[in-house]
Structures are given as C-alpha cells and as structure tokens.
Design a protein around this motif. Structure first.
Motif, short mmCIF file in Angstrom:
data_model
loop_
_atom_site.label_atom_id
_atom_site.label_comp_id
_atom_site.label_asym_id
_atom_site.label_seq_id
_atom_site.Cartn_x
_atom_site.Cartn_y
_atom_site.Cartn_z
N SER A 79 0.85 -1.18 0.00
CA SER A 79 0.00 0.00 0.00
C SER A 79 0.89 1.24 0.00
CB SER A 79 -0.89 0.01 1.25
OG SER A 79 -0.10 0.23 2.41
N GLU A 80 0.29 2.38 -0.27
CA GLU A 80 1.08 3.61 -0.29
C GLU A 80 1.73 3.86 1.08
OE1 GLU A 80 0.58 8.42 -1.11
OE2 GLU A 80 -1.06 7.04 -1.55
N GLN A 81 0.97 3.60 2.13
CA GLN A 81 1.51 3.80 3.47
C GLN A 81 2.66 2.83 3.75
OE1 GLN A 81 -1.38 3.51 6.61
NE2 GLN A 81 0.10 3.82 8.23
N ASP A 82 2.47 1.57 3.36
CA ASP A 82 3.54 0.59 3.56
C ASP A 82 4.76 0.94 2.73
OD1 ASP A 82 2.04 -0.83 5.34
OD2 ASP A 82 1.38 -2.35 3.89
N ALA A 83 4.51 1.42 1.52
CA ALA A 83 5.63 1.79 0.65
C ALA A 83 6.43 2.93 1.25
CB ALA A 83 5.11 2.16 -0.74
N ARG A 84 5.72 3.90 1.85
CA ARG A 84 6.42 5.01 2.48
C ARG A 84 7.26 4.51 3.67
NH1 ARG A 84 5.26 10.22 1.31
NH2 ARG A 84 3.57 10.61 -0.17
N MET A 85 6.68 3.58 4.44
CA MET A 85 7.42 3.05 5.58
C MET A 85 8.63 2.26 5.10
SD MET A 85 7.88 2.89 8.76
CE MET A 85 6.37 3.64 9.35
N TYR A 93 11.25 4.62 4.13
CA TYR A 93 11.89 5.25 5.28
C TYR A 93 12.86 4.28 5.96
CZ TYR A 93 12.55 7.22 9.93
OH TYR A 93 13.09 7.69 11.09
N MET A 94 12.41 3.04 6.21
CA MET A 94 13.23 2.08 6.95
C MET A 94 14.41 1.58 6.13
SD MET A 94 11.80 2.03 9.88
CE MET A 94 12.70 0.66 10.62
N GLU A 95 14.24 1.48 4.83
CA GLU A 95 15.29 0.91 4.00
C GLU A 95 15.85 1.92 3.00
OE1 GLU A 95 14.12 -2.79 2.29
OE2 GLU A 95 13.38 -3.60 4.18
N HIS A 96 15.66 3.19 3.30
CA HIS A 96 16.14 4.22 2.38
C HIS A 96 17.66 4.18 2.29
CE1 HIS A 96 16.33 7.98 0.19
NE2 HIS A 96 17.22 8.41 1.07
N GLU A 97 18.18 4.31 1.08
CA GLU A 97 19.61 4.35 0.87
C GLU A 97 20.08 5.80 0.80
OE1 GLU A 97 20.54 2.01 -2.62
OE2 GLU A 97 21.22 0.39 -1.31
N TYR A 98 20.95 6.18 1.70
CA TYR A 98 21.57 7.49 1.65
C TYR A 98 22.82 7.36 0.78
CZ TYR A 98 18.35 8.68 5.39
OH TYR A 98 17.22 8.91 6.12
N LEU A 99 22.66 7.75 -0.47
CA LEU A 99 23.68 7.46 -1.49
C LEU A 99 23.82 8.65 -2.43
CD1 LEU A 99 25.56 5.39 -2.96
CD2 LEU A 99 23.52 4.65 -4.22
N VAL A 100 25.04 9.17 -2.56
CA VAL A 100 25.31 10.30 -3.45
C VAL A 100 26.61 10.06 -4.20
CG1 VAL A 100 24.03 12.12 -2.23
CG2 VAL A 100 26.33 11.50 -1.46
N HIS A 101 26.80 10.88 -5.22
CA HIS A 101 28.03 10.76 -6.01
C HIS A 101 28.38 12.13 -6.58
CE1 HIS A 101 26.09 10.46 -10.25
NE2 HIS A 101 25.24 11.00 -9.43
N SER A 102 29.60 12.25 -7.07
CA SER A 102 29.99 13.45 -7.80
C SER A 102 29.50 13.33 -9.23
CB SER A 102 31.51 13.61 -7.76
OG SER A 102 32.14 12.51 -8.39
N PRO A 103 29.33 14.45 -9.93
CA PRO A 103 28.80 14.38 -11.30
C PRO A 103 29.59 13.48 -12.24
CG PRO A 103 28.73 16.64 -10.49
CD PRO A 103 29.48 15.84 -9.46
#
Length: 429
Positions: free
Chosen positions: A342-348, A351-361
């Motif tokens: 569900s949308e609510q489950d997807a948001r959770m 949030y719980m498994e979000h990857e904090y991931l960045v890179h240079s261009p």
C-alpha cells in the motif's frame, strides 16, 4: 569584506563569488545580537573553535521558552499611540546588530538573517505592509553592502498567517528581491508548509523537516540548493524537538550530506541560567560538534559537491553477482517490488530501507551512509572504467580506514556491523 566575496547558489550547491566551493555547515543562535555584551563575547570565543560557517539569527528579539530577556535597545522609537515609528530607527540597536554581523564576516561565517518571526510580544511581526516595506528598505540599505548576509524572510513564516497572509509574504519576497541591488541569497523558512523553492526570487530551500528519508526527493524536485535549517536539536529539554541525542544530531548531518543537501545544527541543553545555545549562544555542551567538524573536513577535502543519482540504481544488478541469489522474475526492478505494498507501507519501506547514497557528477566519488543500520557488508556500485580507493568511515568515533584499493564495478565492502558508518569511494585514476 569577505575574503571570497558573497556566497551564491550554483545549481544545487553554493560557491563564493570568486568560484571557491562553499559547503554550509551551520548552526542556530536566534537571539544572539540581543544578549549582554559578556554573553556575546563568550559566544564569539566559542565560535573560534566551532566548525560552523553559517549562523541563523534574527533581526528582532524573541519571546519564547528559555528566551525571555528584553533586548538592550529596541529597533525604533514609539509613536504617540505606542506603535513603532519605523521612520525613527534607534541607532544603538542597529549599530549593535551590524557589529555582530561584521564580526561573523571577519570569521568567515555567513549570517542567515531572519527578517520576521512569530515569537513576538512587541508587535514587530504584525506591522502594516507599508511599515514592513519601510523596515525592509532600511535593513537592505544598512546591511546590503555586507558580503556575508543571506536574507531569510522568516523563521516559521506559516505561523504568522493570521497577521501576514500568503499574499503579504509574496509581496515581502518580491520587495526584498527587487530592492537588493546585490541580490544576496534569499529563502523563507517554514514550520509546516514548505515555501515554494521554485519561485524565481528564491535562491535555495530553507526547510524545517524531520523526514530525513525524504530529503533526496526534495533535492530532486528542484535545481536549487536545499538546506535543512531545522531538523530538531541536540539537547535534553522537555520539548521533543529539542531532545535528540548527539548521535542522532550527527546522523542527521550525514543524512543530509548523503542526500545532496545541507544541514544546520542546533543545541538545547538545559542550563540553570537559561542560556541555551539555540537561543542565546554562550558555550556549546553537546557531543555532535566535533563530529560535525569531522564531517565538514571530509566533505571539503573531496573538492566537489555531491548529489543523489537521478535514476535509482537497479539493485538486482548487485544480487546477480551473488552465487546464492536466484532472480525471479528475471529483470524485476525495485518499483515492481514496491508495487505490492500500500502507499503507506511503501512510504514506511522507503523510510526504513532508504539508501543514503550520493556521487559526484563525474562518478569519481561515491558516498553511502548506513544511518542506524548495522550491516557487516555492503555492495557498492562503482564505475567499471575507474579504479577506486574505498574507505570505511566511523562517523561517531571519527575514524576512516581503507577497506579496498584499485577496485571497480560492483564491489563488496566489509563493514564493522555497527550503525553510523559511511563508505567513501574515491577514484584514483
């Protein structure tokens, strides 16, 4: 004047006028200019060894919990009916404010100057639009020549809707933008409803939010810098917003960095004299400050700003390399996996498994942050055509250790199995 000139927005990041990269690592001292000379001096002594290069502070004094002192002066003389005569500024008030701002400039600290706020018993927030414009013109004339000024229309503008409706705020924004010949940075800070960062006058987002996993989305929704100027404060007061742990304050800085955004620190530890840093300054008591300095040193050493990937990486590509992994159905992608929720489950889940991931261009740098997860290993997707050095950074204990060298493509990195770890891959060729 500042050594590098004014800070300007460039894409999703900032740089000085001379082209030098500027990465904001800010703090909040709302009523700094309205304290005793002794307390102001103590604050500046503290700032000499602090990692902060931006301070959010108010033009007007504040009336709020832990912040109940009267200022030494008031900005204007009174009219006969008791209202403020904005045509009669009190010189001492404005001289004092300018002195604080110029001292910050001498320390290469930007002043994010808050023009209005709702924590007011004096009537500064509820003047007529005509008087507001006279006040704004005076402020622009008085401080617009300073390099280190940023204009913040308000702290929590949406709490003032009863006296300043939306159209009033739009006029204020237009007035500042049109009457500032040097075009300093311009933002508006929210309590609940974000100000529209994509409005033409606005140079960057100044957001209050606790939804750290959503910051990547905020960044991707604009081509301007996003600064999380309020994400709660390290401290131990009764209010929930002022009682996060030093570990969490440090983590939120790293979450912002690893989302392509920037974070502002704040501190609210109880004090027998009610001298809380976030309100009045003084001395810092928390444990996040040295960790923020560590983060700033690492980020600045990279020599480039970081951004989230525009397209999500197909995580199944990583698992195809695992011998014990069977991909069913073939070619499945993360959006399909999420569709069953569900949308609510997807948001959770996000949030719980979000990857904090960045890179240079140019993909020469990749940074990933675990936050409160404690994996013993991580798969990192690196450019197949580059060779990387991979470091494991303990963001709390402030250590960095080489985990691999001369690696490329999908790389498995061994981790210590504890939270608050970042993995940094830097191309060596």
């Amino acid at each position: 004047m500042s050594r590098h000139g004014m800070v300007k927005a460039k894409g999703r990041h900032f740089e000085y006028e001379d082209g030098t990269m500027y990465l904001p690592f800010g703090t909040t001292i709302y009523a700094l200019a309205h304290q005793t000379p002794e307390l102001i001096e103590e604050t500046f002594d503290t700032l000499k060894t602090a990692p902060f290069n931006k301070i959010r502070m108010c033009v007007f004094p504040k009336k709020y919990v832990f912040n109940d002192n009267e200022p030494r002066w008031y900005p204007w003389e009174n009219r006969a009916d008791g209202s403020w005569n904005v045509d009669a500024p009190v010189k001492e008030y404005w001289d004092n404010l300018e002195s604080v701002i110029t001292r910050l400039d001498a320390m290469e600290i930007e002043c994010d100057l808050i023009l209005f706020h709702p924590y007011d018993k004096w009537g500064f927030s509820s003047m007529s639009l005509e008087d507001d414009k006279k006040y704004l013109q005076y402020v622009i004339n008085r401080f617009g020549n300073l390099d280190n000024i940023w204009w913040s229309l308000a702290n929590e503008y949406d709490l003032l809707y009863s006296v300043k409706p939306l159209e009033h705020w739009c006029e204020i924004e237009d007035y500042v933008a049109q009457h500032d010949p040097r075009h300093h940075l311009l933002s508006n800070h929210n309590c609940f409803a974000f100000w529209n960062v994509n409005r033409p006058n606005i140079t960057h987002g100044s957001y209050q939010t606790k939804c750290m996993a959503s910051i990547e989305e905020y960044v991707k929704n604009t081509s301007k810098p996003i600064v999380i100027d309020e994400c709660c404060y390290e401290g131990n007061i009764e209010m929930l917003w002022g009682s996060i742990t030093p570990e969490e304050m440090t983590a939120r800085v790293w979450q912002c960095v690893a989302s392509g955004a920037y974070c502002t620190h704040g501190e609210t530890y109880t004090d027998e004299n009610d001298v809380l840093w976030w309100a009045k300054g003084g001395k810092l008591k928390g444990q996040s400050v040295s960790r923020i300095a560590f983060c700033r040193d690492i980020y600045e050493s990279l020599g480039t700003a970081l951004e989230p990937y525009e397209e999500p990486f197909d995580f199944f590509e990583i698992f195809k390399l695992e011998e014990d992994f069977t991909l069913t159905p073939s070619g499945a992608s993360m959006p399909i996996a999420k569709a069953a929720h569900s949308e609510q489950d997807a948001r959770m889940l996000a949030y719980m498994e979000h990857e904090y991931l960045v890179h240079s261009p140019d993909d020469s740098i990749v940074l990933k942050y675990t936050y409160n997860l404690q994996p013993t290993g991580m798969m990192l997707a690196l450019d197949k055509n580059k060779k990387y050095k991979v470091e494991v950074i303990d963001t709390w204990n402030m250590t960095r250790k080489t985990a691999a060298e001369e690696v490329s493509g999908i790389t498995k990195v061994k981790l210590p199995g504890k939270p608050y770890v970042a993995v940094l891959a830097t191309a060596t060729n």
